[in-house]
Structure formats: structure tokens, C-alpha cells
Write a protein that holds these residues in place. Structure first.
Motif, PDB file in Angstrom:
ATOM      1  N   LEU A  74       0.785  -1.156  -0.016  1.00 40.08           N
ATOM      2  CA  LEU A  74      -0.116  -0.118   0.080  1.00 40.08           C
ATOM      3  C   LEU A  74       0.814   1.387  -0.094  1.00 40.08           C
ATOM      4  N   ALA A  75       2.083   1.040  -0.610  1.00 39.84           N
ATOM      5  CA  ALA A  75       3.168   2.323  -0.343  1.00 39.84           C
ATOM      6  C   ALA A  75       2.478   3.515  -1.107  1.00 39.84           C
ATOM      7  N   GLY A  76       1.717   3.344  -2.119  1.00 40.49           N
ATOM      8  CA  GLY A  76       1.193   4.495  -2.747  1.00 40.49           C
ATOM      9  C   GLY A  76      -0.006   5.059  -2.275  1.00 40.49           C
ATOM     10  N   GLU A  77      -0.586   4.646  -1.086  1.00 40.45           N
ATOM     11  CA  GLU A  77      -1.801   5.107  -0.278  1.00 40.45           C
ATOM     12  C   GLU A  77      -1.465   6.262   0.734  1.00 40.45           C
ATOM     13  N   SER A  78      -2.365   6.851   1.121  1.00 41.09           N
ATOM     14  CA  SER A  78      -2.131   7.748   2.283  1.00 41.09           C
ATOM     15  C   SER A  78      -2.525   6.985   3.397  1.00 41.09           C
ATOM     16  N   VAL A  79      -1.703   6.332   4.274  1.00 41.40           N
ATOM     17  CA  VAL A  79      -1.994   5.582   5.146  1.00 41.40           C
ATOM     18  C   VAL A  79      -0.995   5.823   6.360  1.00 41.40           C
ATOM     19  N   GLU A  80      -1.497   6.065   7.525  1.00 45.43           N
ATOM     20  CA  GLU A  80      -0.804   6.135   8.821  1.00 45.43           C
ATOM     21  C   GLU A  80      -0.908   5.086   9.606  1.00 45.43           C
ATOM     22  N   TRP A  81       0.480   4.410   9.790  1.00 46.32           N
ATOM     23  CA  TRP A  81       0.509   3.125  10.344  1.00 46.32           C
ATOM     24  C   TRP A  81       0.692   2.891  11.505  1.00 46.32           C
ATOM     25  N   HIS A  82       0.219   2.479  12.496  1.00 45.53           N
ATOM     26  CA  HIS A  82       0.541   2.136  14.172  1.00 45.53           C
ATOM     27  C   HIS A  82       0.767   0.998  14.245  1.00 45.53           C
ATOM     28  N   PHE A  83       1.651   0.777  15.305  1.00 46.65           N
ATOM     29  CA  PHE A  83       1.990  -0.495  15.793  1.00 46.65           C
ATOM     30  C   PHE A  83       1.499  -0.561  17.248  1.00 46.65           C
ATOM     31  N   ILE A  84       0.605  -1.801  17.368  1.00 47.50           N
ATOM     32  CA  ILE A  84      -0.051  -1.996  18.695  1.00 47.50           C
ATOM     33  C   ILE A  84       0.168  -3.282  19.314  1.00 47.50           C
ATOM     34  N   GLY A  85       1.369  -3.908  18.856  1.00 49.74           N
ATOM     35  CA  GLY A  85       1.534  -5.194  19.264  1.00 49.74           C
ATOM     36  C   GLY A  85       2.594  -5.303  20.524  1.00 49.74           C
ATOM     37  N   ALA A  86       2.715  -6.097  20.995  1.00 54.69           N
ATOM     38  CA  ALA A  86       3.867  -6.518  22.045  1.00 54.69           C
ATOM     39  C   ALA A  86       5.249  -6.055  21.589  1.00 54.69           C
ATOM     40  N   LEU A  87       5.910  -5.286  22.256  1.00 55.38           N
ATOM     41  CA  LEU A  87       7.177  -4.730  21.478  1.00 55.38           C
ATOM     42  C   LEU A  87       8.468  -5.318  22.401  1.00 55.38           C
ATOM     43  N   GLN A  88       9.303  -6.009  21.688  1.00 57.13           N
ATOM     44  CA  GLN A  88      10.510  -6.722  22.149  1.00 57.13           C
ATOM     45  C   GLN A  88      11.645  -5.929  21.533  1.00 57.13           C
ATOM     46  N   SER A  89      12.844  -6.059  22.331  1.00 55.72           N
ATOM     47  CA  SER A  89      13.925  -5.540  21.816  1.00 55.72           C
ATOM     48  C   SER A  89      14.337  -5.910  20.425  1.00 55.72           C
ATOM     49  N   ASN A  90      14.188  -7.009  20.080  1.00 52.90           N
ATOM     50  CA  ASN A  90      14.722  -7.337  18.725  1.00 52.90           C
ATOM     51  C   ASN A  90      13.646  -6.878  17.708  1.00 52.90           C
ATOM     52  N   LYS A  91      12.612  -6.308  17.871  1.00 52.82           N
ATOM     53  CA  LYS A  91      11.512  -5.669  17.017  1.00 52.82           C
ATOM     54  C   LYS A  91      11.664  -4.219  16.843  1.00 52.82           C
ATOM     55  N   THR A  92      12.515  -3.633  17.615  1.00 54.14           N
ATOM     56  CA  THR A  92      12.485  -2.273  17.541  1.00 54.14           C
ATOM     57  C   THR A  92      12.979  -1.342  16.463  1.00 54.14           C
ATOM     58  N   ARG A  93      13.653  -2.002  15.815  1.00 56.81           N
ATOM     59  CA  ARG A  93      14.260  -1.477  14.415  1.00 56.81           C
ATOM     60  C   ARG A  93      13.279  -1.237  13.522  1.00 56.81           C
ATOM     61  N   ALA A  94      12.541  -2.626  13.373  1.00 54.74           N
ATOM     62  CA  ALA A  94      11.507  -2.653  12.266  1.00 54.74           C
ATOM     63  C   ALA A  94      10.219  -1.547  12.575  1.00 54.74           C
ATOM     64  N   VAL A  95      10.090  -1.514  13.861  1.00 59.14           N
ATOM     65  CA  VAL A  95       9.234  -0.363  14.188  1.00 59.14           C
ATOM     66  C   VAL A  95       9.516   0.813  13.857  1.00 59.14           C
ATOM     67  N   ALA A  96      10.834   1.459  14.652  1.00 58.80           N
ATOM     68  CA  ALA A  96      11.233   2.704  14.264  1.00 58.80           C
ATOM     69  C   ALA A  96      11.627   3.090  12.798  1.00 58.80           C
ATOM     70  N   ILE A 110      13.273   0.096  25.578  1.00 60.69           N
ATOM     71  CA  ILE A 110      12.764  -0.130  24.420  1.00 60.69           C
ATOM     72  C   ILE A 110      12.496   1.403  23.774  1.00 60.69           C
ATOM     73  N   ALA A 111      12.065   2.426  24.313  1.00 62.03           N
ATOM     74  CA  ALA A 111      11.938   3.688  24.103  1.00 62.03           C
ATOM     75  C   ALA A 111      13.497   4.214  23.662  1.00 62.03           C
ATOM     76  N   ARG A 112      14.455   3.828  24.280  1.00 61.40           N
ATOM     77  CA  ARG A 112      15.898   4.213  23.793  1.00 61.40           C
ATOM     78  C   ARG A 112      16.126   3.802  22.477  1.00 61.40           C
ATOM     79  N   ARG A 113      15.765   2.466  22.272  1.00 66.37           N
ATOM     80  CA  ARG A 113      16.092   1.873  20.954  1.00 66.37           C
ATOM     81  C   ARG A 113      15.407   2.443  19.947  1.00 66.37           C
ATOM     82  N   LEU A 114      13.852   2.641  19.955  1.00 65.70           N
ATOM     83  CA  LEU A 114      13.241   3.337  19.164  1.00 65.70           C
ATOM     84  C   LEU A 114      14.096   4.575  18.618  1.00 65.70           C
TER      85      LEU A 114
END
Length: 236
Positions: A74-96, A110-114
């Protein structure tokens, strides 16, 4: 295969929006003050496209790989993406790197890594501090009494913008008990604002307790099946 035909998603969205408007009126909230976050986990791309066609642009995802695939499609669409799942250290880069919002920060690590992993050319990552108002061992979130210190530390990080608080309280059937849980979050946010934090978001309320959340000041409600219909079963 689409979970719900396009016309049915349009009808569901219209019904959800009316439900939100009715709650705003019933509890003296300003019209349009409550934003709908459509929870699209396990929903196909076609269902999200149908919602976009009806003017819905904020979507919540729980799973990183699934969210990445949808963002690409959906890269061509105007979408605001929210991450609402459990967040672990090894997932922060993909979210950030890939999301506009994250609702589930409950640890400073977690906040510092993000903040460190947010791309330099991206806008600050909009975030909420998740608070466990019900004290359930099975739920993520910082305890209410620990929230002020953590909120101030998150607010000081350079590539994050702390917008407010999020909660997922214990599911209870009666309206007043639902309100009591959400009231805790509202009152906590009011204390943080009084102490100098610029917070404008209360992410709380789902299909079964939307009205109670709106009554207590929700600015964002997270609804999935009410928008899309039942989720497809997980594939093996």
C-alpha cells in the motif's frame, strides 16, 4: 480472499463512525474529537483498500512481518501505520523504521532503542506509553505509579514524540466498571499534563467498551472486527 465484501466494509465503517458520533454527543465530547484506529491484523490487503476507499487512513498492526508486507503493498496510499503489538528489543528497528506511531512502549530500554533507530530523515516517531491500569499479570504495560518517571524519560528522547497514554484494561461486562478503568488513565494523563508534559492522546476503547472509553476522554479507539468483520483464521 476478502473477509467482507467492499460494500459490507463500507456499511460497517459507517456504523462504527455513527457509534462514535453518538458517544461523543452522549458524553459531551466535541464532534470529531475521537479518532478511529482500524485494527487490520490478519486482514487482507483488499479489505484495507476497501476501508481506504471509504476515507479510513489510520490502521493498527500487531505483527511486524505482516505490517511490513502491507506497507509495501500500500506504499502508494495515504496511510498512517500504528504498531499496537507487544514490543520486544529485537523488534524495535523494524518499528522505528516503518511505522508512524507505536502505542505499546512500557520500558525505557525499548524507548531508547526506538529513538536511536529512527531514521534521521523521518519525522519523530509518535508514541504512547502503555499503562496496565488493571494490574493483570498477563498484560503488558507499566504500573500507574511508575508511569510519571517513565513518561518524563521518554519525552526527553530526541527522535520520539510522546503523545499520550494507552491501556488495554481487564474485560468487564458492566459499563461503570469499564469507565472506572478508563478514568484511571484519564486522571493519570491529567496529572502528567499538570506536571508539564504536552500530551493529547488517550488510546483506549475497543468494540465492547467504546462508549465507556469515550465517556472518559478517549481520543483514539482501536476497532478491528467492527470494521472488517471476523478475522481470517491463522494459516499453519
Amino acid at each position: 480472499m476478502i473477509t467482507e465484501p467492499k460494500a459490507e466494509i463500507a456499511q460497517r465503517l459507517a456504523a462504527v463512525r455513527q457509534r462514535i458520533r453518538d458517544a461523543e454527543v452522549a458524553y459531551g465530547r466535541e464532534a470529531g474529537s475521537v479518532k478511529l484506529l482500524a485494527v487490520s491484523k490478519r486482514q487482507p490487503i483488499e479489505a484495507i483498500r476497501a476501508a481506504i476507499a471509504e476515507g479510513q487512513h489510520a490502521f493498527g498492526e500487531n505483527y511486524l512481518q505482516e505490517g511490513a508486507e502491507k506497507r509495501e503493498a500500500l506504499a502508494g496510499e495515504s496511510v498512517e501505520w500504528h504498531f499496537i503489538g507487544a514490543l520486544q528489543s529485537n523488534k524495535t528497528r523494524a518499528v522505528a523504521e516503518g511505522f508512524d506511531w507505536v502505542h505499546t512502549i512500557d520500558r525505557l530500554k525499548i524507548a531508547r532503542r526506538l529513538s536511536e533507530q529512527r531514521p534521521a530523515d523521518a519525522a519523530p516517531l509518535q508514541c504512547c506509553l502503555q499503562v496496565n491500569v488493571s494490574g493483570e499479570a498477563s498484560k503488558s504495560g507499566v504500573a500507574p505509579e511508575q508511569a510519571p518517571d517513565l513518561a518524563n524519560e521518554i519525552a526527553s528522547l530526541p527522535n520520539l514524540q510522546l503523545r499520550g497514554l494507552m491501556t488495554l484494561p481487564e474485560a468487564v461486562p458492566d459499563f461503570e466498571s469499564q469507565r472506572a478503568a478508563f478514568r484511571q488513565l484519564r486522571e493519570l494523563q491529567a496529572r502528567l499534563v499538570a506536571d508539564g508534559l504536552a500530551l493529547d492522546t488517550l488510546s483506549m476503547g475497543m468494540s465492547n467498551d467504546l462508549e465507556a472509553a469515550v465517556a472518559e476522554g478517549a481520543t483514539m479507539v482501536r476497532l478491528g472486527t467492527a470494521v472488517f468483520g471476523p478475522r481470517p483464521e491463522k494459516t499453519p
